[in-house]
Design an enzyme around this catalytic site. Structure first.
Site, PDB file in Angstrom:
ATOM      1  N   ALA A  69      -6.438  -9.996  46.467  1.00 22.15           N
ATOM      2  CA  ALA A  69      -5.547 -10.716  47.378  1.00 22.15           C
ATOM      3  C   ALA A  69      -6.301 -11.736  48.228  1.00 22.15           C
ATOM      4  CB  ALA A  69      -4.804  -9.728  48.273  1.00 22.15           C
ATOM      5  N   THR A  70      -7.514 -11.400  48.639  1.00 21.84           N
ATOM      6  CA  THR A  70      -8.257 -12.335  49.496  1.00 21.84           C
ATOM      7  C   THR A  70      -8.442 -13.671  48.782  1.00 21.84           C
ATOM      8  OG1 THR A  70      -9.400 -10.497  50.566  1.00 21.84           O
ATOM      9  CG2 THR A  70     -10.411 -12.673  50.785  1.00 21.84           C
ATOM     10  N   ASN A 149       0.059  -4.152  56.895  1.00 25.82           N
ATOM     11  CA  ASN A 149      -0.819  -3.097  56.398  1.00 25.82           C
ATOM     12  C   ASN A 149      -1.111  -2.018  57.432  1.00 25.82           C
ATOM     13  OD1 ASN A 149      -2.095  -5.641  57.248  1.00 25.82           O
ATOM     14  ND2 ASN A 149      -3.990  -4.480  57.221  1.00 25.82           N
ATOM     15  N   SER A 197      -2.628  -7.494  45.030  1.00 24.06           N
ATOM     16  CA  SER A 197      -3.939  -6.956  44.660  1.00 24.06           C
ATOM     17  C   SER A 197      -3.778  -5.634  43.911  1.00 24.06           C
ATOM     18  CB  SER A 197      -4.729  -6.728  45.953  1.00 24.06           C
ATOM     19  OG  SER A 197      -6.060  -6.421  45.663  1.00 24.06           O
ATOM     20  N   HIS A 199      -5.664  -2.973  43.414  1.00 28.19           N
ATOM     21  CA  HIS A 199      -6.095  -1.669  43.952  1.00 28.19           C
ATOM     22  C   HIS A 199      -5.169  -1.114  45.022  1.00 28.19           C
ATOM     23  CE1 HIS A 199      -8.039  -2.833  47.900  1.00 28.19           C
ATOM     24  NE2 HIS A 199      -7.994  -4.025  47.327  1.00 28.19           N
ATOM     25  N   THR A 239     -14.295 -16.968  33.195  1.00 34.20           N
ATOM     26  CA  THR A 239     -13.886 -16.070  32.114  1.00 34.20           C
ATOM     27  C   THR A 239     -12.981 -14.965  32.648  1.00 34.20           C
ATOM     28  OG1 THR A 239     -15.931 -16.525  30.955  1.00 34.20           O
ATOM     29  CG2 THR A 239     -14.783 -14.496  30.331  1.00 34.20           C
ATOM     30  N   CYS A 324     -14.081  -3.300  61.712  1.00 32.92           N
ATOM     31  CA  CYS A 324     -15.422  -2.833  62.025  1.00 32.92           C
ATOM     32  C   CYS A 324     -16.435  -3.822  61.459  1.00 32.92           C
ATOM     33  CB  CYS A 324     -15.628  -1.466  61.401  1.00 32.92           C
ATOM     34  SG  CYS A 324     -17.232  -0.780  61.721  1.00 32.92           S
TER      35      CYS A 324
HETATM   36  C1  LIG Z   1      -1.908  -7.198  53.746  1.00 33.98           C
HETATM   37  C2  LIG Z   1      -3.212  -7.399  53.041  1.00 33.98           C
HETATM   38  N1  LIG Z   1      -3.564  -8.618  52.643  1.00 33.98           N
HETATM   39  C3  LIG Z   1      -4.715  -8.855  51.998  1.00 33.98           C
HETATM   40  C4  LIG Z   1      -5.606  -7.845  51.720  1.00 33.98           C
HETATM   41  C5  LIG Z   1      -6.894  -8.149  50.989  1.00 33.98           C
HETATM   42  O1  LIG Z   1      -6.853  -7.599  49.704  1.00 33.98           O
HETATM   43  P1  LIG Z   1      -8.108  -7.551  48.719  1.00 33.98           P
HETATM   44  O2  LIG Z   1      -8.933  -6.402  49.151  1.00 33.98           O
HETATM   45  O3  LIG Z   1      -7.559  -7.335  47.365  1.00 33.98           O
HETATM   46  O4  LIG Z   1      -8.823  -8.837  48.798  1.00 33.98           O
HETATM   47  C6  LIG Z   1      -5.292  -6.550  52.129  1.00 33.98           C
HETATM   48  C7  LIG Z   1      -6.234  -5.442  51.907  1.00 33.98           C
HETATM   49  O5  LIG Z   1      -6.714  -4.799  52.815  1.00 33.98           O
HETATM   50  C8  LIG Z   1      -4.062  -6.314  52.801  1.00 33.98           C
HETATM   51  O6  LIG Z   1      -3.700  -5.095  53.213  1.00 33.98           O
END
Ligand SMILES: Cc1ncc(COP(=O)(O)O)c(C=O)c1O
Length: 382
Positions: A69-70, A149, A197, A199, A239, A324
């Site tokens: 996601a980042t 989150n 994302s 995971h 890739t 943190c």
């Molecule tokens: C709302 C939200 N956005 C973005 C992220 C970032 O995801 P990733 O770890 O896949 O980069 C997270 C993960 O903690 C999240 O909870």
């Protein structure tokens, strides 16, 4: 270990691992190669693209696979900012967004963009009128997350998207905590860009996706972050991570099949947990309880330090949502934005449930947490 930190990451579903295994071993060909070996990898990627698109209600070719996601957030916000700069340089987001969104916006401020960080109400919900007042002719993008989150609060994104479009801007949502867990349809919700994302929904780490609207009523254009071999229609060179993509697709498919059942089962467990924790004196829930994702409860324990609680809850994994870093422990920016003071923000725990939790876990946690809270409070008093 009782794991109640599913918003941080989820366990890889063994069925997802099974689907990935051939692509981690004998099916190692490059998905861009034209020999039969490569074509099999290409077909596996194609299937995964379909599986993820079905979960979101988009076309397969509207998806870009990323490392998570980042990266998807970086590509979306920077990609839009650069491409639409001639139309305007104003972006709107919310103070309670994930740092991935906030930090990209802060970076863009150093590059001449102007960002409005909207406040939230004490229950974590955005006040729609403040959004309305902030939209300007030079606003190019509004980014509001679907599920928070830390608190699980669900923003009214359909309404937000409609206002955004009326002002001529694009609407993006970071749906990292929502995808695979609640029904999403980019068409009815009016989403132009969406990030997720693997995971977070029982897939592998290091794989995610960005949805970019290519259909009516608007075709979103992006500037790429990574240049190279022109993979992913030139939007993300490099890739393809075939095992990761296969895992993402399979995880998406499993979630799609079990979404209804999981929502009611996990939701019932969360309610049971919440009721048990609220029976402890000096506790309350952070965030709107009605507009909230079913797997999360964020609870304030008056007079208890959350780090001491995390350490004291032996064999249990929960989180305090604080950022943190090596140098400092900051209070949660989400809870501060909701009006909590620093002491209160340091007294909150986030419990996030998932597919592999049971009633036994919940009962054990209620019991351990009530004993610990009393112990910590007595310790302070004495
Ligand atoms: C709302 C939200 N956005 C973005 C992220 C970032 O995801 P990733 O770890 O896949 O980069 C997270 C993960 O903690 C999240 O909870």
């Amino acid at each position: 270990m009782i794991y109640l930190d599913n918003n941080a990451t989820t366990r890889l579903d063994p069925r997802v691992l099974e689907a990935m295994m051939p692509f981690l071993t004998e099916e190692y060909a490059n998905a861009a190669s034209t020999h039969p070996f490569g074509l099999r990898a290409h077909e596996a990627v194609k299937l995964a693209r379909q599986q993820v698109s079905q979960l979101l209600g988009c076309e397969p070719q509207e998806l870009i696979f990323t490392s998570g996601a980042t990266e998807a957030i970086n590509l979306a916000i920077k990609g839009v900012a650069e491409n639409y700069a001639s139309r305007g340089k104003h972006i709107i987001t919310v103070q309670t967004e994930h740092t991935a969104v906030l930090d990209v916006c802060r970076y863009l401020e150093t590059r001449g963009y102007e960002v409005t960080y909207l406040p939230v109400q004490p229950d974590g919900l955005l006040d729609i009128t403040t959004l309305q007042q902030s939209l300007r002719p030079d606003t190019i993008l509004v980014s509001v997350m679907l599920v928070n989150n830390e608190t699980g609060v669900i923003q009214p994104i359909q309404e937000i998207a409609a206002l955004t479009h009326a002002a001529g801007a694009l609407f993006m949502t970071d749906a990292t905590q929502a995808v695979g867990k609640m029904p999403i349809d980019v068409e009815t919700m009016g989403i132009d860009l969406l990030t997720c994302s693997g995971h977070k929904f029982y897939g592998p780490k290091g794989i995610g996706a960005l949805y970019v609207r290519q259909r009516k009523p608007r075709r979103v254009k992006l500037e790429a972050l990574l240049h190279g071999g022109g993979h992913e229609r030139g939007w993300r060179s490099g890739t393809l991570n075939v095992p990761g993509i296969v895992g993402l697709g399979h995880a998406a498919e499993l979630c799609r099949q079990s979404m209804k059942e999981e929502a009611s089962r996990i939701g019932a467990l969360r309610d049971e947990l919440e009721a048990g924790l609220l029976a402890i004196p000096g506790t309350r829930v952070n965030g709107n309880r009605e507009h909230r994702h079913y797997n999360t409860t964020n609870i304030l324990f008056e007079g208890c330090d959350s780090d001491a609680m995390i350490m004291g809850l032996e064999g249990i994994a929960v989180s305090n949502g604080s950022a943190c870093t090596a140098a400092s422990m900051d209070p949660s920016h989400v809870l501060l934005a909701m009006g909590l003071d620093e002491t209160a923000a340091f007294s909150c725990l986030r419990f996030s449930l998932g597919r592999f939790n049971s009633l036994i876990d919940v009962e054990h946690i209620i019991n351990s947490t009530s004993i610990l809270a009393e112990k910590l409070r007595n310790y302070i008093l004495n």
